[in-house]
Design an enzyme around this catalytic site. Structure first.
Site, PDB file in Angstrom:
ATOM      1  N   GLU A 167       0.835  -1.212   0.000  1.00 53.40           N
ATOM      2  CA  GLU A 167       0.000   0.000   0.000  1.00 53.40           C
ATOM      3  C   GLU A 167       0.866   1.258   0.000  1.00 53.40           C
ATOM      4  O   GLU A 167       0.576   2.240  -0.673  1.00 53.40           O
ATOM      5  CB  GLU A 167      -0.921   0.008   1.226  1.00 53.40           C
ATOM      6  CG  GLU A 167      -2.023  -1.021   1.181  1.00 53.40           C
ATOM      7  CD  GLU A 167      -2.870  -0.914  -0.075  1.00 53.40           C
ATOM      8  OE1 GLU A 167      -3.398   0.184  -0.376  1.00 53.40           O
ATOM      9  OE2 GLU A 167      -3.001  -1.935  -0.779  1.00 53.40           O
ATOM     10  N   SER A 253      19.731  -8.571  -8.534  1.00 52.34           N
ATOM     11  CA  SER A 253      18.594  -8.721  -9.438  1.00 52.34           C
ATOM     12  C   SER A 253      18.682  -9.795 -10.518  1.00 52.34           C
ATOM     13  O   SER A 253      17.698 -10.461 -10.773  1.00 52.34           O
ATOM     14  CB  SER A 253      18.291  -7.395 -10.123  1.00 52.34           C
ATOM     15  OG  SER A 253      17.951  -6.423  -9.187  1.00 52.34           O
ATOM     16  N   HIS A 382       3.407 -10.263  -9.563  1.00 50.72           N
ATOM     17  CA  HIS A 382       4.864 -10.447  -9.555  1.00 50.72           C
ATOM     18  C   HIS A 382       5.525  -9.345  -8.715  1.00 50.72           C
ATOM     19  O   HIS A 382       6.415  -9.620  -7.906  1.00 50.72           O
ATOM     20  CB  HIS A 382       5.402 -10.431 -10.984  1.00 50.72           C
ATOM     21  CG  HIS A 382       6.893 -10.307 -11.050  1.00 50.72           C
ATOM     22  ND1 HIS A 382       7.735 -11.328 -10.685  1.00 50.72           N
ATOM     23  CD2 HIS A 382       7.686  -9.271 -11.402  1.00 50.72           C
ATOM     24  CE1 HIS A 382       8.991 -10.922 -10.813  1.00 50.72           C
ATOM     25  NE2 HIS A 382       8.993  -9.675 -11.241  1.00 50.72           N
ATOM     26  N   SER A 383       5.088  -8.111  -8.889  1.00 45.40           N
ATOM     27  CA  SER A 383       5.623  -6.986  -8.120  1.00 45.40           C
ATOM     28  C   SER A 383       4.639  -5.844  -8.246  1.00 45.40           C
ATOM     29  O   SER A 383       3.580  -6.001  -8.851  1.00 45.40           O
ATOM     30  CB  SER A 383       6.977  -6.550  -8.685  1.00 45.40           C
ATOM     31  OG  SER A 383       6.779  -5.906  -9.933  1.00 45.40           O
TER      32      SER A 383
END
Lengths: 490, 375
Positions: A167, A253, A382-383
């Protein structure tokens, strides 16, 4: 006597030549091996040795155990010429014994048969039903109530943190976040089975493991807000946590690169003879990367104590499993590398705990890598940059979210044991929420990392060109203080 | 093992003498002749081997990993004898997976070991370049200083002889542009020995670019170079030959060519100063600029491709800092802007030759220079 021996030898040479010319196939004898004979030629397959021994010593009575090809202790008078029984001619393949260097345990066949693309079924281990009750015949792992409650509390705190941070990103408080909804049990229960000395190389969805290790909510918030208290000094995107004191290597990453790093660290642990292993987490998509193959192969060849924990959650961003690989699951892939594996119900916290604990002790005591496939489902997008409703159905998503929640399943088991109740649950949820919001407010109000952190840690000691650049920047700031951001300390 | 070599040192025998003895290169009792200035002969290959041997003896965390480094004694025999001396725990033969063993080495370095990763050539390191850049170079920075990566990547770089496009690329410029890496390109045996020792002791990731054709070359070295504590500073260039008319910068094999060119130029009355860069990153801008401020003319030489090359960076640096001193435009002598051809005549045309350097220096000195016979 010497004459008999010489005759015996030339007979044996004749027999040996029959292997190659095949003329006297019918006179070939059944190999006889005395179990007390030493293995004098370990580099040759035992099949050949048997034949050799047979052809030169077929006539030695049993009981003479000290044998060498050139021993002079065997008195000539003991040599006899015993006729050996004739073998029935069953069309035995003359070159039955395979000695190519590339394979170890296989035999020839004259059937033109291909190995099927379908692997042997790998069963999925679980001990609790969907309703949190022990499955018939299951042997539950030893888990004290304190440990079980700690696992549960971690999972709830993780869920609340994920929800609030997601959020926060939506509100623009920080730029990026990844939740692990649906995979809480897979991550927390597996971390609970490790020791604090085991080095973790995670992918990016395993904040639950770091939380288990003791990284607190404030530290998570600092990293996401990239402020001056962030251990990464504001250099990494949110969720790229790392903490040396918690033995959790900084998230990197590129997918699957952490797998070969883990093998390297495991090799070092093995050289140090530590009672610890390396653990690496990755998703189903990562198994397509070249690094997966390289790391698995290396770990097996080098006998490195590393756990490969694959969170098979069915999706790699929008790529479903059917487009990712054609094998039946990930656990089956380890066989190709000569590695042991297990497939576990990742939504059953007890099963995950039990499997990882067992795998860990095998990995360390036997110095071998183990692949653990934890089957689960990615309830989250996923993100924060992804909207998964674009590529999967709402029904599928809500089924897994509502009906297959791993945290609820574990809670039911806790309640069944009388260790938990609804009231405690409500309290825990609200307590976590308050703590996380406080941590977020605190992190948000802190200053960003100082300007000096832009230039340090490129090298062990700061080089002259960067010292120069830093002094140029400071001069510029001194000349134009109104142009410099107010929340970035010098 | 370190104590052993210390004992030998006390007994008056240098560690390289004992190394030469162990490898049957001199007979026992034969003294390696030593004078204060270099008259010990050392090949580049032996310089590397002795440096590895000594660093592995001194620090048990150092280990060598790569293809053919163990049983085969090294694809170019650089790691000869190391497996026999240190055992399979310190010298690891690997399957053919550059990405795998580079990643593994980086992981071991994260944990605290000091790997020396050998690539059969740096062309094959491209299969592992993600680990070199993303996992090694950037990690100290990305982790906020928590994880250091004391790793050395070494192997032959640039053109060999007749090995064509996929075995001849020069990677100095690519690695040289990456912050977080140190990039070294030695020329002589002294350079190779001192810089490899410095690289292994360095806490940062180091890319050590060797040259296959130089492995067999012999150089005279002083006693100081043979000492087990001899290191050279990373980031300092060496002025191989002093001069006053034109500065020629070069690295690796091209230093030899530049020195030959300087001899040729001397016959025409041009005194060339030859700088052996030694380090690509950090680049010794101070030495280069000081030299240009003395000679007012610059020629840069490299084997690699012209665009974004090392010469381009040196040019920019000199223009930024010593513009007023330049009397002539800077000339870059580089390899041709093509993948390396195989045919011997084409290969020769694709690489800088001594006459190219001579012509460029003369151009910088405003001398009349006939155009080259080939385009």
């Amino acid at each position: 006597m010497a004459l008999i021996r010489r005759a015996g030898r030339s007979l044996s040479m004749l027999k040996r030549s029959s292997l190659f010319h095949g003329k006297q196939k019918k006179q070939r004898q059944q190999p006889i091996v005395s179990p007390s004979l030493p293995n004098l030629t370990p580099h040759l397959p035992s099949s050949l040795i048997r034949l050799q021994i047979n052809t030169t010593y077929s006539a030695i009575p049993r009981g003479i155990s000290s044998c060498s090809f050139r021993s002079s202790y065997i008195p000539n008078r003991l040599l006899t010429s015993e006729a050996q029984p004739k073998l029935p001619d069953e069309g035995i393949d003359d070159t039955q014994f395979l000695d190519f260097p590339g394979v170890k345990n296989t035999a020839f066949t004259c059937d033109l048969k291909f190995v099927s693309e379908k692997s042997e079924e790998v069963p999925c281990y679980r001990v609790l039903s969907e309703l949190g009750e022990p499955v018939d015949g299951a042997k539950l792992p030893q888990m004290a109530d304190a440990l079980a409650l700690r696992i549960y509390e971690n999972m709830i705190t993780l869920q609340v943190m994920d929800y609030l941070f997601y959020e926060a990103q939506r509100q623009g408080r920080f730029s990026f976040y990844m939740t692990c909804s649906g995979e809480e049990a897979a991550i927390v229960a597996s971390a609970a089975a490790l020791s604090n000395e085991d080095v973790i190389f995670a992918q990016y969805r395993e904040q639950g493991a770091l939380m288990w290790r003791g990284f607190d909510l404030q530290e998570f918030a600092h990293q996401c807000y990239s402020n001056s208290a962030d251990y990464g000094k504001g250099r990494q995107m949110p969720i790229h946590y790392g903490s040396k004191k918690h033995n959790f290597v900084t998230i990197s990453s590129p997918i699957a690169t952490q797998l070969s790093h883990a093998v390297g660290a495991a090799y070092s642990l093995k050289m140090d003879r530590k009672d610890a292993c390396a653990v690496t987490y990755f998703g189903d998509g990562a198994t397509s990367e070249g690094d997966f193959h390289a790391a698995m192969n290396f770990a097996a060849v080098m006998e490195a104590p590393v756990l490969f924990i694959c969170r098979n959650n069915g999706w790699a961003i929008s790529t479903p499993i059917t487009d990712q690989y054609r094998s039946d699951g990930v656990a089956t892939k380890s066989r190709a590398y000569g590695m042991r594996s297990i497939c576990v119900d990742g939504n059953d916290a007890l099963a995950v705990y039990s499997a990882v604990k067992s795998a860990r002790s095998m990995a360390i005591s036997e110095s071998r890598p183990i692949l653990i496939e934890v089957l689960t489902y990615r309830v989250s997008h996923h993100s924060t940059s992804d909207d998964s409703t674009k590529y999967r159905s709402g029904e599928e998503l809500s089924h897994w979210k509502v009906m297959r929640d791993p945290v609820v399943r574990f809670r039911r088991w806790l309640e069944g044991n009388g260790w938990w109740n609804r009231q405690k649950d409500t309290e825990l949820q609200s307590h976590s929420r308050k703590k996380i919001i406080a941590a977020m407010m605190n992190a948000e109000s802190m200053k960003k990392p100082p300007l000096s952190d832009l230039f340090t840690d490129v090298y062990d000691s700061i080089p002259t060109n960067l010292k120069e650049q830093e002094s140029y920047v400071r001069e510029a700031v001194a000349k134009n203080p109104n142009l410099y951001p107010s929340d970035v300390p010098l | 093992m370190w104590a052993t070599s210390a004992r030998r040192a006390i007994a008056g025998q240098s560690s390289v003498t004992s190394w030469l003895l162990r490898n049957s290169m001199i007979k026992s009792g034969e003294k390696v002749r030593s004078f204060s200035s270099g008259s010990n002969q050392l090949t580049v290959r032996d310089a590397l081997n002795s440096a590895l041997d000594e660093e592995m003896s001194a620090d048990s965390r150092v280990f060598v990993i790569g293809e053919e480094v163990g049983e085969y004694q090294g694809a170019y025999k650089v790691t000869k004898g190391l497996l026999q001396k240190f055992g399979p725990d310190r010298v690891l033969d690997t399957p053919i997976t550059e990405a795998g063993f580079t990643g593994l080495g980086v992981g071991a370095a994260f944990y605290g070991l000091k790997p020396v990763v050998e690539f059969m050539t740096f062309n094959f390191a491209m299969q592992a370049i993600d680990h070199i850049i993303n996992s090694a170079a950037k990690t100290y920075y990305m982790s906020g200083g928590q994880i250091s990566v004391p790793i050395v990547f070494r192997g032959p770089n640039g053109a060999a002889a007749g090995v064509a496009a996929q075995h001849s690329q020069c990677f100095a410029a690519w690695y040289g542009s990456c912050p977080g890496l140190k990039v070294i390109s030695p020329y002589s045996s002294e350079d190779y020995r001192g810089l490899l020792k410095a690289a292994i002791r360095d806490p940062d990731p180091v890319v050590f670019l060797e040259n296959e054709l130089m492995y067999g070359e012999t150089f005279p070295v002083s006693d100081e170079v043979l000492d087990s504590n001899f290191t050279l500073p990373i980031g300092k260039a060496k002025i191989e030959r002093e001069g006053k008319d034109v500065t020629i910068t070069a690295f690796s094999k091209m230093v030899g060519y530049a020195l030959k060119a300087a001899d040729e130029l001397a016959k025409d009355g041009i005194s060339a100063e030859v700088i052996n860069l030694r380090s690509i990153r950090p680049l010794d801008r101070a030495t280069i600029n000081a030299s240009v401020r003395k000679t007012y003319r610059l020629v840069t030489v490299e084997e690699g491709w012209p665009q974004h090359g090392v010469g381009a960076e040196i040019s920019a640096s000199v223009v930024e800092e010593s513009f007023e001193y330049l009397d002539a435009p800077i000339d870059r002598i580089t390899g041709a802007d093509v993948p390396m051809p195989y045919a011997a005549n084409l290969e020769r045309l694709a690489l800088p030759q001594v006459e190219d350097i001579v012509r460029a220096a003369k151009r910088a000195c405003y001398r009349q220079v006939p155009q080259s016979a080939a385009a």
